[in-house]
Design a protein around this motif. Structure first.
Motif, PDB file in Angstrom:
ATOM      1  N   ARG A 101      64.372   4.214 -74.201  1.00 30.27           N
ATOM      2  CA  ARG A 101      66.127   4.282 -73.953  1.00 30.27           C
ATOM      3  C   ARG A 101      66.610   4.371 -75.414  1.00 30.27           C
ATOM      4  O   ARG A 101      66.208   3.526 -76.123  1.00 30.27           O
ATOM      5  N   MET A 130      63.744  -4.490 -66.354  1.00 35.05           N
ATOM      6  CA  MET A 130      65.052  -4.582 -66.582  1.00 35.05           C
ATOM      7  C   MET A 130      65.564  -3.316 -66.085  1.00 35.05           C
ATOM      8  O   MET A 130      65.375  -2.197 -66.117  1.00 35.05           O
ATOM      9  N   ALA A 132      69.221  -1.749 -66.285  1.00 36.46           N
ATOM     10  CA  ALA A 132      70.538  -2.171 -67.145  1.00 36.46           C
ATOM     11  C   ALA A 132      71.791  -1.289 -67.067  1.00 36.46           C
ATOM     12  O   ALA A 132      72.271  -1.556 -66.076  1.00 36.46           O
ATOM     13  N   GLY A 189      74.462  -2.534 -74.219  1.00 30.09           N
ATOM     14  CA  GLY A 189      73.780  -2.221 -73.182  1.00 30.09           C
ATOM     15  C   GLY A 189      72.555  -3.222 -72.614  1.00 30.09           C
ATOM     16  O   GLY A 189      71.766  -2.934 -72.102  1.00 30.09           O
ATOM     17  N   TYR A 190      72.712  -4.452 -73.610  1.00 30.20           N
ATOM     18  CA  TYR A 190      71.839  -5.390 -73.060  1.00 30.20           C
ATOM     19  C   TYR A 190      72.469  -6.501 -71.823  1.00 30.20           C
ATOM     20  O   TYR A 190      73.496  -6.321 -71.736  1.00 30.20           O
ATOM     21  N   ILE A 191      71.511  -6.636 -70.834  1.00 32.72           N
ATOM     22  CA  ILE A 191      72.056  -7.593 -69.719  1.00 32.72           C
ATOM     23  C   ILE A 191      72.159  -8.972 -70.230  1.00 32.72           C
ATOM     24  O   ILE A 191      71.453  -9.621 -70.799  1.00 32.72           O
ATOM     25  N   GLY A 196      66.668 -10.930 -73.221  1.00 31.35           N
ATOM     26  CA  GLY A 196      66.588  -9.892 -74.353  1.00 31.35           C
ATOM     27  C   GLY A 196      65.854  -8.603 -74.207  1.00 31.35           C
ATOM     28  O   GLY A 196      65.921  -7.988 -73.094  1.00 31.35           O
ATOM     29  N   ASP A 197      64.973  -8.396 -75.185  1.00 33.61           N
ATOM     30  CA  ASP A 197      64.257  -7.002 -74.966  1.00 33.61           C
ATOM     31  C   ASP A 197      62.917  -7.406 -74.305  1.00 33.61           C
ATOM     32  O   ASP A 197      62.067  -7.826 -74.760  1.00 33.61           O
ATOM     33  N   ALA A 198      62.819  -6.877 -72.973  1.00 31.80           N
ATOM     34  CA  ALA A 198      61.703  -7.389 -72.063  1.00 31.80           C
ATOM     35  C   ALA A 198      60.159  -6.606 -72.773  1.00 31.80           C
ATOM     36  O   ALA A 198      59.224  -7.421 -72.992  1.00 31.80           O
ATOM     37  N   GLY A 199      60.367  -5.507 -73.131  1.00 28.63           N
ATOM     38  CA  GLY A 199      59.050  -4.899 -73.653  1.00 28.63           C
ATOM     39  C   GLY A 199      58.641  -5.456 -75.002  1.00 28.63           C
ATOM     40  O   GLY A 199      57.469  -6.001 -75.088  1.00 28.63           O
TER      41      GLY A 199
END
Ligand code: PRP
Ligand code: URA
Length: 206
Positions: A101, A130, A132, A189-191, A196-199
């Motif tokens: 993304r 995620m 989002a 654009g974060y949930i 946080g950043d899952a990856g």
């Protein structure tokens, strides 16, 4: 159809994942375990064939899965969901969709795809922690449909209402499964509350 899991084990494990102090090892382990817990419900309507079998006592009718299952992780973070599902469906084939993304535009950019030959007949389960804006999920569903897939489920851990709506409108035939429907997306654009950043949390990157 949207299914949001309401199960104490899932809520407990997801809470561990959400905590900012949770490290990579525990994050991955709980993701694995939640994947395994979700698969029971996700596969509930898979078709079966009846087969004649012989037990040590008599002949009877047993069952075997009528369709191949194909798990499709959206790279990278989707890889973290594969193990928990594959543990319970060890014959599943694993396709891959590489997608990132764009952090500015939030648009999905596919860079890789690889599938087994029978996508048109298989029960396809797309996985990504995620959901989002929904852009990545919609693009991945578009891609598997191009391969002929007609039986498609989308399994995510955390979803935002905005993204769920986008996927439902683009692909009303695809059932969506979430461990949690969170509150909203922030300006990046974060949930929220999210995790946080899952990856990055799965792979220990930044
Ligand atoms: C994350 C996540 C989804 C996507 C969700 O991946 O794993 O694929 O963003 O966002 P969307 O619903 O707005 O499209 P990211 O692109 O950060 O790549 P990564 O898996 O390599 O971390
Ligand atoms: N991707 C993530 O990893 N986390 C979010 O909150 C949104 C997109």
């Amino acid at each position: 159809m949207l299914t949001v899991f309401d199960h104490p084990l899932i809520k407990h494990k997801l809470t561990i994942m959400r905590k900012k102090e949770t490290g990579t090892k525990d994050f991955r382990q709980n993701l694995d375990e939640i994947g395994g817990l979700m698969v029971y419900e996700v596969t509930r309507d898979l078709p079966l064939n009846e087969i004649p079998i012989e037990t040590p006592l008599c002949q009877t009718i047993g069952y075997e899965m009528a369709k191949d299952v194909v798990i499709v992780p959206i790279l990278r973070a989707g890889l973290g969901v594969v193990n928990g599902i594959q543990n319970l469906i060890p014959t599943a084939r694993i396709a891959h969709i590489g997608m990132y993304r764009d952090e500015e535009t939030l648009e999905p950019h596919p860079y890789f795809e690889k599938y087994p030959s029978n996508m048109d007949e298989a029960a396809v389960i797309i996985v990504d922690p995620m959901l989002a804006t929904g852009g990545s999920s919609v693009a991945a569903i578009d891609m598997v449909k191009k391969q002929g897939a007609t039986s498609i489920k989308l399994v995510c851990l955390v979803g935002a209402p905005e993204g769920v709506k986008v996927v439902e409108e683009a692909h009303p035939d695809v059932d969506i499964y979430l461990a949690s429907l969170d509150d909203h997306l922030n300006e990046k654009g974060y949930i929220v509350p999210g995790l946080g950043d899952a990856g990055d949390r799965i792979f220990g990157t930044k």
